[in-house]
Enzyme design. Structure first.
Site, PDB file in Angstrom:
ATOM      1  N   GLY A  35       0.866  -1.173   0.000  1.00 20.22           N
ATOM      2  CA  GLY A  35       0.000   0.000   0.000  1.00 20.22           C
ATOM      3  C   GLY A  35       0.895   1.212   0.000  1.00 20.22           C
ATOM      4  O   GLY A  35       1.892   1.256   0.731  1.00 20.22           O
ATOM      5  N   ASP A  76       6.978   5.236  -4.105  1.00 13.88           N
ATOM      6  CA  ASP A  76       6.859   5.268  -2.639  1.00 13.88           C
ATOM      7  C   ASP A  76       8.248   5.264  -2.009  1.00 13.88           C
ATOM      8  O   ASP A  76       8.503   5.951  -1.014  1.00 13.88           O
ATOM      9  CB  ASP A  76       6.068   4.065  -2.139  1.00 13.88           C
ATOM     10  CG  ASP A  76       4.704   3.960  -2.788  1.00 13.88           C
ATOM     11  OD1 ASP A  76       4.120   5.008  -3.120  1.00 13.88           O
ATOM     12  OD2 ASP A  76       4.226   2.825  -2.966  1.00 13.88           O
ATOM     13  N   GLU A 130       0.933   4.216   1.166  1.00 13.93           N
ATOM     14  CA  GLU A 130       1.235   4.970   2.381  1.00 13.93           C
ATOM     15  C   GLU A 130       2.025   4.151   3.390  1.00 13.93           C
ATOM     16  O   GLU A 130       2.974   4.645   4.007  1.00 13.93           O
ATOM     17  CB  GLU A 130      -0.079   5.468   3.004  1.00 13.93           C
ATOM     18  CG  GLU A 130      -0.883   6.388   2.093  1.00 13.93           C
ATOM     19  CD  GLU A 130      -1.739   5.646   1.074  1.00 13.93           C
ATOM     20  OE1 GLU A 130      -2.296   6.312   0.194  1.00 13.93           O
ATOM     21  OE2 GLU A 130      -1.849   4.400   1.167  1.00 13.93           O
ATOM     22  N   ASN A 155      -0.241  10.124  -6.998  1.00 18.42           N
ATOM     23  CA  ASN A 155      -0.438   8.672  -7.154  1.00 18.42           C
ATOM     24  C   ASN A 155      -1.736   8.364  -7.883  1.00 18.42           C
ATOM     25  O   ASN A 155      -2.595   7.629  -7.370  1.00 18.42           O
ATOM     26  CB  ASN A 155      -0.415   8.004  -5.770  1.00 18.42           C
ATOM     27  CG  ASN A 155       0.561   6.833  -5.719  1.00 18.42           C
ATOM     28  OD1 ASN A 155       0.701   6.097  -6.684  1.00 18.42           O
ATOM     29  ND2 ASN A 155       1.220   6.678  -4.596  1.00 18.42           N
ATOM     30  N   ASP A 209       6.590  -4.755  -3.085  1.00 22.04           N
ATOM     31  CA  ASP A 209       6.461  -3.319  -2.818  1.00 22.04           C
ATOM     32  C   ASP A 209       7.458  -2.817  -1.785  1.00 22.04           C
ATOM     33  O   ASP A 209       7.969  -1.699  -1.890  1.00 22.04           O
ATOM     34  CB  ASP A 209       5.038  -3.007  -2.336  1.00 22.04           C
ATOM     35  CG  ASP A 209       4.045  -2.926  -3.483  1.00 22.04           C
ATOM     36  OD1 ASP A 209       4.306  -3.540  -4.528  1.00 22.04           O
ATOM     37  OD2 ASP A 209       3.007  -2.262  -3.325  1.00 22.04           O
TER      38      ASP A 209
END
Length: 316
Positions: free
Chosen positions: A33, A257, A35, A165, A293
């Site tokens: 994710g 990110d 954040e 994003n 990620d």
């Protein structure tokens, strides 16, 4: 707290083979994710981070809380919703230059986030509030929550960092453009890519885009250029910082990110703008070399060695 971030994290399934996912017989589960990726990236670099979200009362949600807290991120403001599931998504690695992502997040626990889930005192104690354009696209209540979080930060003297994003699949373009433009205008720092800047302003020239964001009320704009690096824009300085060459990109998802985590880490360490952008470029490059990620997010000694090695090569 150095950075508080708000948004949805999902269970991520990746086939154990490349090519079309229809032929996959087994999958590996990870978590991802935007954040929480940033929060984990900053935590690995030695900073104090907190993540605000909501997960389902299911095995995915429990795994998520265990994993993210295990990475040193404070999850005390994450709520568990017994009536909605944790979202999931699939990452299809067809080939090195063709990575496709499919989301199953409608009606997820995080999509029910609202203003009532915010702790004003928690946000007010942070140095930075990090938000993205993904969360307001999840639901009307999520959009209202992000707006309120920004208002809390502004009242408390907390700097707002906004990564557009853009996810066009989540909402119609008119609403997306309006919301992203409004959030950019309220933010202190904006971290767009060229495509996102063009979506908001209809302009693709990097230097013109930087000025458009500054005229929009932003104090600092860092325009990400992928492998080329990034532009830094402020009223005092405009500078392009070269990226780090990567011989083979394994998985580009999450690189933005990683950049945000590296850049914010540089600001927290009082580096110069060029050095902060360089750290962001370096973290982003390292993320692309690993599948997943967060799996490629470096620790401090690794990122410093990576940057020093490049600088040594340049000055030989």
């Amino acid at each position: 707290m150095d950075v508080v971030t708000i948004g949805e994290t999902m269970a991520l399934f990746t086939p154990d083979m490349s090519g079309m996912m229809r032929y996959a017989k087994s999958f590996s589960m990870k978590l991802g994710g935007a954040e929480s990726n940033v929060a984990i990236g900053l935590s690995r670099l030695g900073h104090r981070t907190g993540w605000i979200s909501k997960v389902g009362n299911d095995e995915f949600g429990k795994a998520m809380l265990s994993f993210i807290s295990g990475e040193g991120v404070d999850v005390s403001r994450v709520k568990v919703d017994p009536s909605a599931p944790t979202g999931i998504y699939f990452k299809e690695l067809r080939r090195a230059d063709d990575v496709r992502v499919t989301y199953y997040r409608k009606g997820s626990a995080a999509s029910t986030l609202s203003k009532l889930d915010l702790d004003e005192e928690y946000i007010a104690k942070a140095k930075y509030l990090h938000i993205t354009g993904i969360t307001p696209a999840l639901s009307e209540s999520c959009a209202e929550m992000i707006d309120e979080a920004v208002n809390i930060a502004k009242r408390s003297g907390v700097k707002v960092v906004f990564d557009p994003n853009l996810r066009k699949k989540l909402w119609n373009e008119e609403k997306a453009r309006e919301t992203l433009s409004e959030l950019a205008a309220k933010a202190d720092i904006v971290l767009p890519g060229i495509a996102e800047g063009e979506f908001i302003f209809g302009e693709s020239d990097p230097e013109k885009l930087g000025q458009l964001f500054l005229n929009h009320g932003v104090s600092i704009v860092v325009l990400k250029l992928g492998a080329e690096g990034a532009w830094y824009f402020s009223k005092e300085k405009n500078v392009k910082v070269a990226g780090f060459p990567v011989e083979r990109v394994i998985d580009p998802v999450g690189a933005g990110d990683g950049f945000a985590a590296g850049f914010l880490s540089g600001l927290l360490d009082s580096l110069s703008p060029e050095q902060a952008v360089e750290r962001g470029n370096a973290v982003g490059a390292l993320v692309t070399m690993v599948n997943g990620d967060v799996e490629g997010l470096p620790e401090r000694d690794e990122i410093e060695a990576f940057i020093n090695r490049k600088n040594d090569d340049v000055h030989r």
